[in-house]
Design a protein around this motif. Structure first.
Motif, PDB file in Angstrom:
ATOM      1  N   GLY A  38     -78.313  -3.402  19.873  1.00 55.09           N
ATOM      2  CA  GLY A  38     -77.587  -3.430  21.143  1.00 55.09           C
ATOM      3  C   GLY A  38     -77.104  -4.828  21.492  1.00 55.09           C
ATOM      4  N   VAL A  39     -77.949  -5.829  21.251  1.00 56.13           N
ATOM      5  CA  VAL A  39     -77.579  -7.219  21.512  1.00 56.13           C
ATOM      6  C   VAL A  39     -76.452  -7.639  20.574  1.00 56.13           C
ATOM      7  CG1 VAL A  39     -78.419  -9.601  21.490  1.00 56.13           C
ATOM      8  CG2 VAL A  39     -79.877  -7.792  22.385  1.00 56.13           C
ATOM      9  N   LEU A  40     -76.546  -7.230  19.299  1.00 54.41           N
ATOM     10  CA  LEU A  40     -75.485  -7.559  18.345  1.00 54.41           C
ATOM     11  C   LEU A  40     -74.159  -6.918  18.745  1.00 54.41           C
ATOM     12  CD1 LEU A  40     -77.405  -7.294  14.956  1.00 54.41           C
ATOM     13  CD2 LEU A  40     -76.444  -9.362  15.966  1.00 54.41           C
ATOM     14  N   GLN A  41     -74.231  -5.677  19.253  1.00 48.79           N
ATOM     15  CA  GLN A  41     -73.000  -4.996  19.693  1.00 48.79           C
ATOM     16  C   GLN A  41     -72.327  -5.801  20.806  1.00 48.79           C
ATOM     17  OE1 GLN A  41     -71.509  -2.528  18.338  1.00 48.79           O
ATOM     18  NE2 GLN A  41     -73.011  -1.293  17.269  1.00 48.79           N
ATOM     19  N   GLN A  42     -73.109  -6.249  21.778  1.00 56.28           N
ATOM     20  CA  GLN A  42     -72.555  -7.037  22.878  1.00 56.28           C
ATOM     21  C   GLN A  42     -72.052  -8.388  22.392  1.00 56.28           C
ATOM     22  OE1 GLN A  42     -75.799  -7.180  25.655  1.00 56.28           O
ATOM     23  NE2 GLN A  42     -75.380  -5.141  26.470  1.00 56.28           N
ATOM     24  N   LEU A  43     -72.774  -8.999  21.500  1.00 58.19           N
ATOM     25  CA  LEU A  43     -72.418 -10.313  20.987  1.00 58.19           C
ATOM     26  C   LEU A  43     -71.152 -10.272  20.134  1.00 58.19           C
ATOM     27  CD1 LEU A  43     -73.471 -13.206  21.031  1.00 58.19           C
ATOM     28  CD2 LEU A  43     -74.861 -12.652  19.039  1.00 58.19           C
TER      29      LEU A  43
ATOM     30  N   ARG B  80     -75.945   5.741  12.781  1.00 58.31           N
ATOM     31  CA  ARG B  80     -76.799   6.134  13.908  1.00 58.31           C
ATOM     32  C   ARG B  80     -76.810   5.108  15.031  1.00 58.31           C
ATOM     33  NH1 ARG B  80     -79.947   7.236   9.561  1.00 58.31           N
ATOM     34  NH2 ARG B  80     -81.252   5.411   9.877  1.00 58.31           N
ATOM     35  N   ASN B  81     -76.740   3.815  14.672  1.00 56.69           N
ATOM     36  CA  ASN B  81     -76.982   2.767  15.661  1.00 56.69           C
ATOM     37  C   ASN B  81     -75.774   1.903  15.985  1.00 56.69           C
ATOM     38  OD1 ASN B  81     -79.924   3.276  15.795  1.00 56.69           O
ATOM     39  ND2 ASN B  81     -79.806   2.700  13.648  1.00 56.69           N
ATOM     40  N   GLY B  82     -74.639   2.181  15.387  1.00 54.34           N
ATOM     41  CA  GLY B  82     -73.443   1.381  15.607  1.00 54.34           C
ATOM     42  C   GLY B  82     -73.339   0.262  14.585  1.00 54.34           C
ATOM     43  N   ASN B  83     -72.115  -0.211  14.401  1.00 51.42           N
ATOM     44  CA  ASN B  83     -71.862  -1.254  13.410  1.00 51.42           C
ATOM     45  C   ASN B  83     -71.205  -2.459  14.094  1.00 51.42           C
ATOM     46  OD1 ASN B  83     -71.139  -2.873  11.302  1.00 51.42           O
ATOM     47  ND2 ASN B  83     -70.066  -1.300  10.155  1.00 51.42           N
ATOM     48  N   PRO B  84     -71.983  -3.517  14.359  1.00 47.86           N
ATOM     49  CA  PRO B  84     -71.422  -4.699  15.004  1.00 47.86           C
ATOM     50  C   PRO B  84     -70.788  -5.683  14.009  1.00 47.86           C
ATOM     51  CG  PRO B  84     -73.757  -4.989  14.727  1.00 47.86           C
ATOM     52  CD  PRO B  84     -73.429  -3.607  14.209  1.00 47.86           C
TER      53      PRO B  84
END
Length: 181
Positions: free
Chosen positions: A94-99, A123-127
């Motif tokens: 989640g932090v990586l997605q925002q960053l 499953r968790n998104g790809n930042p």
């Protein structure tokens, strides 16, 4: 006579070993008491040095990347070592997605299988803008990795400016973003 000397020598080895270990333990305790020893501190000798040579095969959907490509970047890049089997890696997603809206993030899948990584990212998104595989962990060793997740801020020209040896958090991203200004 020689047999007695050899026996005494063999008996003294465990005592000498215990004395050396005890001396080291006392030095650590003394350092803790004085405040100049932190058992959680990780000494990373790569800070302010060029990135080590490497070449990574791609992790779909990425084609991978190498040292030269990273050195040619004209803006800072965050390198994030991660793995699908790593629970702390899941917590930092989640932090990586925002960053990722502030800095390009390139991922290195550490000691993992391509199918497991693909499922993890689905499953968790790809930042990540790019993802390479380090299936044997050799690249991680060259970077001074102590485990996953770990992140490295790479400045233009390929110099390692910052290292974070645990999951990124809101507090650590504030430090990272201050380095980018």
């Amino acid at each position: 006579m020689q047999d007695i000397t050899r026996r005494r020598l063999l008996w003294s080895i465990p005592f000498a070993t215990a004395a050396v270990a005890g001396g080291g333990f006392l030095a650590m305790l003394s350092g803790l008491r004085k405040g100049n020893f932190d058992p959680r501190e990780i000494n990373i000798p790569v800070i302010n040095k060029p990135i080590p040579p490497f070449s990574l095969i791609g992790q779909p959907p990425s084609a991978g990347f190498n040292q030269q490509e990273l050195q040619r970047q004209t803006k800072p890049i965050l390198i994030n070592f991660f793995a699908s089997w790593c629970i702390p890696c899941l917590t930092e997603m989640g932090v990586l997605q925002q960053l990722s809206s502030h800095i390009d993030i390139w991922g290195i899948a550490y000691k993992d299988k391509p199918d497991a990584v693909s499922g993890f990212l689905e499953r968790n998104g790809n930042p990540y803008q790019k993802i390479g595989q380090d299936p044997e962990g050799n690249i991680g060793i060259e970077w001074g990795l102590s485990g996953v997740p770990e992140s490295f801020l790479i400045m233009p020209g390929g110099i390692i400016k910052w290292h974070y040896p645990k999951p990124l958090s809101v507090a650590s991203t504030q430090i990272l973003l201050s380095l980018l200004q």
